[in-house]
Design a protein around this motif. Structure first.
Motif, PDB file in Angstrom:
ATOM      1  N   GLU A 282       0.624  -1.163   0.345  1.00 44.78           N
ATOM      2  CA  GLU A 282       0.125  -0.029  -0.048  1.00 44.78           C
ATOM      3  C   GLU A 282       0.558   1.151  -0.146  1.00 44.78           C
ATOM      4  OE1 GLU A 282      -3.381  -1.686   2.894  1.00 44.78           O
ATOM      5  OE2 GLU A 282      -1.983  -1.531   3.993  1.00 44.78           O
ATOM      6  N   LEU A 283       0.441   1.862  -0.667  1.00 41.94           N
ATOM      7  CA  LEU A 283       1.296   3.625  -0.667  1.00 41.94           C
ATOM      8  C   LEU A 283       0.694   4.425   0.389  1.00 41.94           C
ATOM      9  CD1 LEU A 283       3.130   5.082  -2.857  1.00 41.94           C
ATOM     10  CD2 LEU A 283       0.804   6.153  -3.564  1.00 41.94           C
ATOM     11  N   ALA A 284       2.113   4.499   1.466  1.00 46.73           N
ATOM     12  CA  ALA A 284       1.879   5.817   2.519  1.00 46.73           C
ATOM     13  C   ALA A 284       2.021   7.001   2.161  1.00 46.73           C
ATOM     14  CB  ALA A 284       2.935   5.483   3.800  1.00 46.73           C
ATOM     15  N   GLN A 285       2.070   8.052   2.476  1.00 48.78           N
ATOM     16  CA  GLN A 285       2.003   9.254   2.287  1.00 48.78           C
ATOM     17  C   GLN A 285       1.989  10.579   2.974  1.00 48.78           C
ATOM     18  OE1 GLN A 285       0.636  13.065   2.488  1.00 48.78           O
ATOM     19  NE2 GLN A 285      -0.960  11.988   3.106  1.00 48.78           N
ATOM     20  N   VAL A 286       3.268  11.220   3.490  1.00 45.44           N
ATOM     21  CA  VAL A 286       3.005  12.135   4.646  1.00 45.44           C
ATOM     22  C   VAL A 286       2.749  13.263   3.786  1.00 45.44           C
ATOM     23  CG1 VAL A 286       5.468  12.097   4.916  1.00 45.44           C
ATOM     24  CG2 VAL A 286       4.036  13.095   6.554  1.00 45.44           C
ATOM     25  N   ASN A 287       2.013  14.394   4.538  1.00 46.14           N
ATOM     26  CA  ASN A 287       2.058  15.899   3.712  1.00 46.14           C
ATOM     27  C   ASN A 287       2.525  16.515   5.740  1.00 46.14           C
ATOM     28  OD1 ASN A 287      -0.441  17.322   3.987  1.00 46.14           O
ATOM     29  ND2 ASN A 287      -0.626  15.675   2.898  1.00 46.14           N
ATOM     30  N   ILE A 288       3.183  17.340   5.751  1.00 49.34           N
ATOM     31  CA  ILE A 288       3.222  18.500   5.834  1.00 49.34           C
ATOM     32  C   ILE A 288       2.902  20.260   5.721  1.00 49.34           C
ATOM     33  CG2 ILE A 288       4.464  17.412   8.132  1.00 49.34           C
ATOM     34  CD1 ILE A 288       7.108  19.209   7.356  1.00 49.34           C
ATOM     35  N   SER A 289       1.976  20.730   6.388  1.00 52.09           N
ATOM     36  CA  SER A 289       2.164  22.250   6.913  1.00 52.09           C
ATOM     37  C   SER A 289       2.635  23.130   7.497  1.00 52.09           C
ATOM     38  CB  SER A 289       0.999  22.668   6.718  1.00 52.09           C
ATOM     39  OG  SER A 289       0.522  21.623   5.299  1.00 52.09           O
ATOM     40  N   ARG A 290       3.379  24.432   7.735  1.00 55.92           N
ATOM     41  CA  ARG A 290       3.630  24.886   8.598  1.00 55.92           C
ATOM     42  C   ARG A 290       1.891  26.384   9.094  1.00 55.92           C
ATOM     43  NH1 ARG A 290       7.946  25.761  11.848  1.00 55.92           N
ATOM     44  NH2 ARG A 290       8.835  25.255   9.892  1.00 55.92           N
ATOM     45  N   LEU A 291       1.777  26.689   9.957  1.00 52.01           N
ATOM     46  CA  LEU A 291       0.156  27.212  10.319  1.00 52.01           C
ATOM     47  C   LEU A 291       0.681  28.599  10.792  1.00 52.01           C
ATOM     48  CD1 LEU A 291      -1.419  25.585  13.735  1.00 52.01           C
ATOM     49  CD2 LEU A 291      -1.787  24.964  11.101  1.00 52.01           C
ATOM     50  N   LYS A 292       0.207  30.184   9.698  1.00 51.27           N
ATOM     51  CA  LYS A 292       0.298  30.724   9.428  1.00 51.27           C
ATOM     52  C   LYS A 292      -0.332  31.123  10.992  1.00 51.27           C
ATOM     53  CE  LYS A 292       0.447  32.537   4.683  1.00 51.27           C
ATOM     54  NZ  LYS A 292       0.054  33.219   3.848  1.00 51.27           N
ATOM     55  N   ALA A 293      -1.103  30.657  11.670  1.00 52.45           N
ATOM     56  CA  ALA A 293      -2.105  31.410  12.655  1.00 52.45           C
ATOM     57  C   ALA A 293      -2.307  30.478  14.053  1.00 52.45           C
ATOM     58  CB  ALA A 293      -2.433  31.838  12.520  1.00 52.45           C
TER      59      ALA A 293
ATOM     60  N   VAL B 142       5.177   8.202  13.383  1.00 47.11           N
ATOM     61  CA  VAL B 142       5.470   9.512  12.620  1.00 47.11           C
ATOM     62  C   VAL B 142       7.064   9.500  12.843  1.00 47.11           C
ATOM     63  CG1 VAL B 142       5.721  11.579  13.569  1.00 47.11           C
ATOM     64  CG2 VAL B 142       2.828  11.437  13.763  1.00 47.11           C
ATOM     65  N   ALA B 143       7.366   8.739  13.227  1.00 50.11           N
ATOM     66  CA  ALA B 143       8.778   8.719  13.205  1.00 50.11           C
ATOM     67  C   ALA B 143       9.641   8.358  11.987  1.00 50.11           C
ATOM     68  CB  ALA B 143       9.520   8.011  14.318  1.00 50.11           C
ATOM     69  N   GLU B 144       8.513   7.285  11.615  1.00 49.04           N
ATOM     70  CA  GLU B 144       9.195   6.673  10.399  1.00 49.04           C
ATOM     71  C   GLU B 144       8.520   7.573   9.320  1.00 49.04           C
ATOM     72  OE1 GLU B 144       7.385   3.266   7.396  1.00 49.04           O
ATOM     73  OE2 GLU B 144       6.732   3.076   9.482  1.00 49.04           O
ATOM     74  N   ALA B 145       7.676   8.269   8.991  1.00 50.37           N
ATOM     75  CA  ALA B 145       6.693   9.435   8.613  1.00 50.37           C
ATOM     76  C   ALA B 145       8.195  11.077   7.769  1.00 50.37           C
ATOM     77  CB  ALA B 145       5.752  10.148   8.742  1.00 50.37           C
ATOM     78  N   GLU B 146       9.013  10.955   9.261  1.00 51.33           N
ATOM     79  CA  GLU B 146       9.665  11.932   9.771  1.00 51.33           C
ATOM     80  C   GLU B 146      11.561  11.518   8.665  1.00 51.33           C
ATOM     81  OE1 GLU B 146       8.704  14.394  13.384  1.00 51.33           O
ATOM     82  OE2 GLU B 146       9.590  12.371  13.853  1.00 51.33           O
ATOM     83  N   SER B 147      11.676  10.389   9.009  1.00 54.47           N
ATOM     84  CA  SER B 147      12.759   9.667   8.879  1.00 54.47           C
ATOM     85  C   SER B 147      12.175   9.807   6.508  1.00 54.47           C
ATOM     86  CB  SER B 147      12.621   8.248   8.945  1.00 54.47           C
ATOM     87  OG  SER B 147      14.016   7.289   7.935  1.00 54.47           O
TER      88      SER B 147
ATOM     89  N   LEU C 135      -0.778  11.996   7.513  1.00 54.95           N
ATOM     90  CA  LEU C 135      -0.208  10.789   7.177  1.00 54.95           C
ATOM     91  C   LEU C 135      -1.537  10.173   7.011  1.00 54.95           C
ATOM     92  CD1 LEU C 135       2.228   8.741   7.202  1.00 54.95           C
ATOM     93  CD2 LEU C 135       2.097   8.440   9.423  1.00 54.95           C
ATOM     94  N   THR C 136      -1.191   9.152   5.651  1.00 59.72           N
ATOM     95  CA  THR C 136      -2.498   7.618   4.929  1.00 59.72           C
ATOM     96  C   THR C 136      -1.870   7.082   4.710  1.00 59.72           C
ATOM     97  OG1 THR C 136      -2.546   9.404   3.271  1.00 59.72           O
ATOM     98  CG2 THR C 136      -4.026  10.504   4.920  1.00 59.72           C
ATOM     99  N   VAL C 137      -2.955   6.060   3.446  1.00 62.48           N
ATOM    100  CA  VAL C 137      -2.455   5.175   3.486  1.00 62.48           C
ATOM    101  C   VAL C 137      -3.497   5.403   2.750  1.00 62.48           C
ATOM    102  CG1 VAL C 137      -1.687   2.624   3.385  1.00 62.48           C
ATOM    103  CG2 VAL C 137      -0.831   3.718   5.467  1.00 62.48           C
ATOM    104  N   TRP C 138      -3.175   4.480   1.112  1.00 66.08           N
ATOM    105  CA  TRP C 138      -3.658   4.341   0.390  1.00 66.08           C
ATOM    106  C   TRP C 138      -3.236   3.327  -0.811  1.00 66.08           C
ATOM    107  CZ3 TRP C 138      -7.697   8.221  -1.052  1.00 66.08           C
ATOM    108  CH2 TRP C 138      -7.956   9.214   0.379  1.00 66.08           C
ATOM    109  N   ARG C 139      -4.319   2.627  -1.330  1.00 67.13           N
ATOM    110  CA  ARG C 139      -3.942   1.784  -1.911  1.00 67.13           C
ATOM    111  C   ARG C 139      -3.502   1.701  -3.130  1.00 67.13           C
ATOM    112  NH1 ARG C 139      -9.248   1.596  -4.843  1.00 67.13           N
ATOM    113  NH2 ARG C 139      -8.288   2.665  -6.970  1.00 67.13           N
ATOM    114  N   ASP C 140      -3.267   3.082  -4.215  1.00 67.53           N
ATOM    115  CA  ASP C 140      -2.034   3.324  -4.694  1.00 67.53           C
ATOM    116  C   ASP C 140      -1.952   4.633  -5.462  1.00 67.53           C
ATOM    117  OD1 ASP C 140      -4.345   4.005  -6.563  1.00 67.53           O
ATOM    118  OD2 ASP C 140      -3.750   1.393  -6.822  1.00 67.53           O
TER     119      ASP C 140
END
Length: 167
Positions: free
Chosen positions: A7-18, A121-126, A71-76
């Motif tokens: 399965e496909l793992a994905q992580v995305n992060i965002s820095r808040l403006k407020a 989370v540690a895996e995603a950070e890595s 942080l999510t997991v998808w079929r593809d």
């Protein structure tokens, strides 16, 4: 066709403006539950990180209180991109600059996991640090430069030599 063993793992992060409770982020916060519900119901969706809040806005990432993580997991990749660019999520993407700072470094990465594995989370950070340091590889890649299912060069949870989880 995707190998069902992965399965496909994905992580995305965002820095808040407020702060999340600010008027500036009200529309974003109000949309979290509906967008998460549409993800949960999306074709090919498998799993998402969430805390007791029902989302992951209070889950620490890189030890930075202004970063929020998805942080999510998808079929593809097809299932992931179909969700990303339609409906409420697409509307949120169009408004992201209202709520989040533009970051110079990579903020999104993908990697294959064995079916049933739920990344930490540690895996995603890595994985994100690996992408930032080495560019797209089978260990951590992007939608633009991807690798086939099962191409991961490391065992799940293994951190490549020399990479830690700090920035």
């Amino acid at each position: 066709m995707t190998d069902a063993a992965y399965e496909l793992a994905q992580v995305n992060i965002s820095r808040l403006k407020a702060p999340l409770d600010s008027p500036q982020l009200k529309d974003f916060v109000d949309a979290l539950d509906p967008v998460n519900a549409s993800a949960d119901a999306a074709e090919g969706f498998v799993w998402r990180l969430q805390s007791e809040s029902g989302n992951a806005t209070d889950v620490p990432f890189f030890g930075d209180d202004w970063l929020i993580v998805n942080l999510t997991v998808w079929r593809d990749a097809d299932a992931l991109t179909a969700f990303m660019y339609q409906g409420r999520h697409r509307e949120m993407l169009a408004r992201r600059r209202e709520w989040f700072e533009r970051l110079a470094e990579a903020v999104t990465t993908l990697w294959w996991v064995p079916a049933g594995h739920r990344p930490t989370v540690a895996e995603a950070e890595s994985r994100l640090l690996h992408l930032r340091t080495h560019g797209p590889t089978p260990y951590a890649f992007t939608l633009r430069t991807s690798f086939p299912a099962g191409a991961s060069v490391a065992v799940v949870g293994e951190v490549p030599e020399g990479l830690g989880c700090s920035v």
